[in-house]
Design a protein around this motif. Structure first.
Motif, PDB file in Angstrom:
ATOM      1  N   GLU A  68       0.819  -1.217   0.000  1.00 52.27           N
ATOM      2  CA  GLU A  68       0.000   0.000   0.000  1.00 52.27           C
ATOM      3  C   GLU A  68       0.846   1.256   0.000  1.00 52.27           C
ATOM      4  O   GLU A  68       0.529   2.241  -0.666  1.00 52.27           O
ATOM      5  N   THR A 206     -14.760  -0.993  -2.952  1.00 57.91           N
ATOM      6  CA  THR A 206     -13.565  -0.166  -3.200  1.00 57.91           C
ATOM      7  C   THR A 206     -12.321  -0.671  -2.477  1.00 57.91           C
ATOM      8  O   THR A 206     -11.430   0.100  -2.150  1.00 57.91           O
ATOM      9  N   LYS A 208      -8.710  -2.462  -2.277  1.00 58.73           N
ATOM     10  CA  LYS A 208      -7.546  -2.660  -3.137  1.00 58.73           C
ATOM     11  C   LYS A 208      -7.006  -4.081  -2.937  1.00 58.73           C
ATOM     12  O   LYS A 208      -7.335  -4.738  -1.945  1.00 58.73           O
ATOM     13  N   ASP A 211      -5.925  -5.034   0.387  1.00 60.07           N
ATOM     14  CA  ASP A 211      -6.973  -5.151   1.402  1.00 60.07           C
ATOM     15  C   ASP A 211      -7.576  -6.557   1.458  1.00 60.07           C
ATOM     16  O   ASP A 211      -8.081  -6.962   2.507  1.00 60.07           O
ATOM     17  N   GLY A 240     -12.831  -4.433  -6.649  1.00 61.71           N
ATOM     18  CA  GLY A 240     -12.681  -4.273  -5.207  1.00 61.71           C
ATOM     19  C   GLY A 240     -13.962  -4.344  -4.430  1.00 61.71           C
ATOM     20  O   GLY A 240     -13.996  -3.998  -3.246  1.00 61.71           O
TER      21      GLY A 240
END
Length: 260
Positions: A68, A206, A208, A211, A240
């Motif tokens: 990230e 949403t 990524k 995640d 996502g």
């Protein structure tokens, strides 16, 4: 394909290093900055990811790394480590132990290893494709998702209602209204609770790759399923939008409500 145990051992050793960077900063005065997406970043994020990347790059120089904080190196490699040093940064910043370090490994784009580590409580989930999820904790718990075939009987967990855009909100509201109960906040920790049979479903948007990549083997190794909102396997090209269920029988009902 049976995963090399050395990869699992390396993921656990890497999590130990990240925890050493994170624990001293938990509930301390932190310098907080604002990223472009307005999520908070702390030195704990950066220090933990640097520790993870350095360790894995030295141990597996031919592998790719996606994180990230520091982007992607060798993204087309056969094996790709996907890292989120602190998933749930807001929880971390506000002193709540509902965050975790996520370490995932993709083999040709498919999640084959996932680790959720809570460095403050000492809880750790390790999922390996084709094997049962392993959970260690001083607090108790067993890695086994529970049967729950109807959303009306399900505990639903969602990090925040704000993660859904205007087009997604009606579908999510249908799921929320059909569920027995909704708990807000949790980030990766909620997926660990699915694996422990304490939460039945998570619906989010949403996300990524960093995640969700580590979560798939953990949830599925405990008997659950993780897909996108259409019920398809998650890939690096997925938008996502994620559904996790402890009982696969829940998936058609949730997917149907999301689609309307």
């Amino acid at each position: 394909m049976r995963l090399d145990p050395a990869l699992v051992a390396a993921a656990e050793a890497a999590a130990d290093l990240a925890g050493e960077a994170i624990r001293p900063l938990f509930r301390s005065a932190l310098l907080v900055e604002a990223k472009g997406d307005a999520s908070p970043v702390t030195e704990a994020d950066r220090a933990a990811e640097r520790a993870l990347r350095a360790f894995l790059a030295e141990r597996f120089p031919s592998h790719g790394i996606m994180g990230e904080e520091y982007g992607t190196e060798r993204g087309d490699a056969e094996y790709l480590w996907v890292l989120d040093p602190i998933d749930g940064t807001r929880a971390f910043l506000t002193g709540r132990p509902l965050f975790g370090t996520l370490i995932g490994l993709l083999h040709r784009g498919v999640p084959v290893l996932g680790l959720i580590d809570q460095p403050v409580t000492g809880e750790r989930w390790v999922g390996v494709a084709g094997e049962g999820t392993r959970f260690t904790s001083p607090l108790g718990g067993t890695a086994r998702a529970r049967p729950c075939a109807r959303l009306a009987e399900a505990e639903l967990s969602v990090t925040s209602p704000d993660i859904f855009d205007a087009a997604q909100r009606p579908g999510f509201e249908r799921v929320r209204q059909a569920a027995r109960r909704v708990t807000w906040g949790g980030d990766c920790y909620a997926y660990g609770l699915v694996a422990l049979g304490l939460v039945d479903a998570v619906v989010e948007a949403t996300l990524k790759p960093w995640d969700w990549a580590a979560l798939v083997p953990v949830v599925e190794g405990a008997g659950g399923r993780m897909t996108d909102w259409q019920g398809r396997a998650l890939t690096l090209d997925s938008p996502g939008d994620v559904v996790a269920v402890g009982d696969a029988a829940l998936l058609p009902e949730i997917v149907g409500l999301l689609a309307g």
